[in-house]
Motif scaffolding. Structure first.
Motif, PDB file in Angstrom:
ATOM      1  N   PHE A 256     -21.507 -44.131 -22.080  1.00 23.26           N
ATOM      2  CA  PHE A 256     -20.576 -43.890 -23.182  1.00 23.26           C
ATOM      3  C   PHE A 256     -21.314 -43.173 -24.319  1.00 23.26           C
ATOM      4  O   PHE A 256     -22.513 -43.360 -24.509  1.00 23.26           O
ATOM      5  N   ALA A 257     -20.560 -42.414 -25.084  1.00 23.94           N
ATOM      6  CA  ALA A 257     -21.137 -41.739 -26.244  1.00 23.94           C
ATOM      7  C   ALA A 257     -20.132 -41.714 -27.380  1.00 23.94           C
ATOM      8  O   ALA A 257     -18.994 -41.263 -27.200  1.00 23.94           O
ATOM      9  N   ILE A 258     -20.565 -42.178 -28.535  1.00 17.78           N
ATOM     10  CA  ILE A 258     -19.712 -42.158 -29.722  1.00 17.78           C
ATOM     11  C   ILE A 258     -20.026 -40.905 -30.531  1.00 17.78           C
ATOM     12  O   ILE A 258     -21.174 -40.456 -30.584  1.00 17.78           O
ATOM     13  N   SER A 259     -19.004 -40.365 -31.143  1.00 17.65           N
ATOM     14  CA  SER A 259     -19.179 -39.197 -32.005  1.00 17.65           C
ATOM     15  C   SER A 259     -18.087 -39.225 -33.069  1.00 17.65           C
ATOM     16  O   SER A 259     -17.185 -40.067 -33.028  1.00 17.65           O
ATOM     17  N   ARG A 260     -18.199 -38.310 -34.003  1.00 13.27           N
ATOM     18  CA  ARG A 260     -17.186 -38.245 -35.053  1.00 13.27           C
ATOM     19  C   ARG A 260     -17.079 -36.819 -35.566  1.00 13.27           C
ATOM     20  O   ARG A 260     -18.031 -36.028 -35.490  1.00 13.27           O
ATOM     21  N   ASP A 261     -15.919 -36.516 -36.107  1.00 10.08           N
ATOM     22  CA  ASP A 261     -15.680 -35.228 -36.740  1.00 10.08           C
ATOM     23  C   ASP A 261     -15.097 -35.530 -38.113  1.00 10.08           C
ATOM     24  O   ASP A 261     -13.904 -35.853 -38.240  1.00 10.08           O
ATOM     25  N   ASN A 262     -15.920 -35.474 -39.139  1.00  6.36           N
ATOM     26  CA  ASN A 262     -15.465 -35.837 -40.479  1.00  6.36           C
ATOM     27  C   ASN A 262     -14.417 -34.866 -41.010  1.00  6.36           C
ATOM     28  O   ASN A 262     -13.592 -35.232 -41.843  1.00  6.36           O
ATOM     29  N   ALA A 263     -14.436 -33.649 -40.531  1.00  3.55           N
ATOM     30  CA  ALA A 263     -13.425 -32.685 -40.972  1.00  3.55           C
ATOM     31  C   ALA A 263     -12.038 -33.051 -40.441  1.00  3.55           C
ATOM     32  O   ALA A 263     -11.022 -32.702 -41.048  1.00  3.55           O
ATOM     33  N   LYS A 264     -12.014 -33.760 -39.324  1.00  4.83           N
ATOM     34  CA  LYS A 264     -10.747 -34.163 -38.716  1.00  4.83           C
ATOM     35  C   LYS A 264     -10.439 -35.645 -38.931  1.00  4.83           C
ATOM     36  O   LYS A 264      -9.448 -36.152 -38.414  1.00  4.83           O
ATOM     37  N   ASN A 265     -11.317 -36.320 -39.666  1.00  7.53           N
ATOM     38  CA  ASN A 265     -11.122 -37.753 -39.916  1.00  7.53           C
ATOM     39  C   ASN A 265     -10.932 -38.538 -38.619  1.00  7.53           C
ATOM     40  O   ASN A 265     -10.091 -39.446 -38.531  1.00  7.53           O
TER      41      ASN A 265
END
Length: 121
Positions: free
Chosen positions: A67-76
């Motif tokens: 598994f891998a967690i990620s985020r895109d702060n521009a897309k919230n």
């Protein structure tokens, strides 16, 4: 902050799935994000967490390497990419937002409603 998790479903062992956690508000980038899961009859389990900047990630031992967690702060939005799924990954997956303590559910103030992932053998 309101969180909505989606992307769950029924898959076969070995398949991949990506969960998303969409958030409201303009403070998404201020929070650490995490995924927890709870299988029937079991306690809630830490899956993964990511710092507010995305610079640090943590994964539970049972999912490390798959598994891998990620985020895109521009897309919230935060994500959980799940590969090589196993039947024991079957659970309701919850996303959470908070300011610290990556593996401790108490540290997360805001929670989504959960999305069900079912992995058949």
């Amino acid at each position: 902050v309101q969180l909505q998790a989606f992307g769950g479903g029924l898959v076969q062992a070995g398949d991949s799935l990506r969960l998303s956690c969409a958030t409201s508000g303009r403070t998404f980038s201020s929070y650490n994000m995490a995924w927890f899961r709870q299988a029937p009859g079991k306690e809630r389990e830490f899956v993964a967490a990511i710092s507010w900047s995305g610079g640090s990630t943590y994964h539970g031992e049972s999912v490390k390497g798959r598994f891998a967690i990620s985020r895109d702060n521009a897309k919230n939005t935060a994500y959980l990419q799940m590969n090589s799924l196993k039947p024991e990954d079957t659970a309701v997956y919850y996303c959470a937002a908070g300011v610290g303590g990556h593996a401790n559910p108490i540290a997360y103030k805001y929670w989504g409603q959960g999305t069900l992932v079912t992995v058949s053998s």
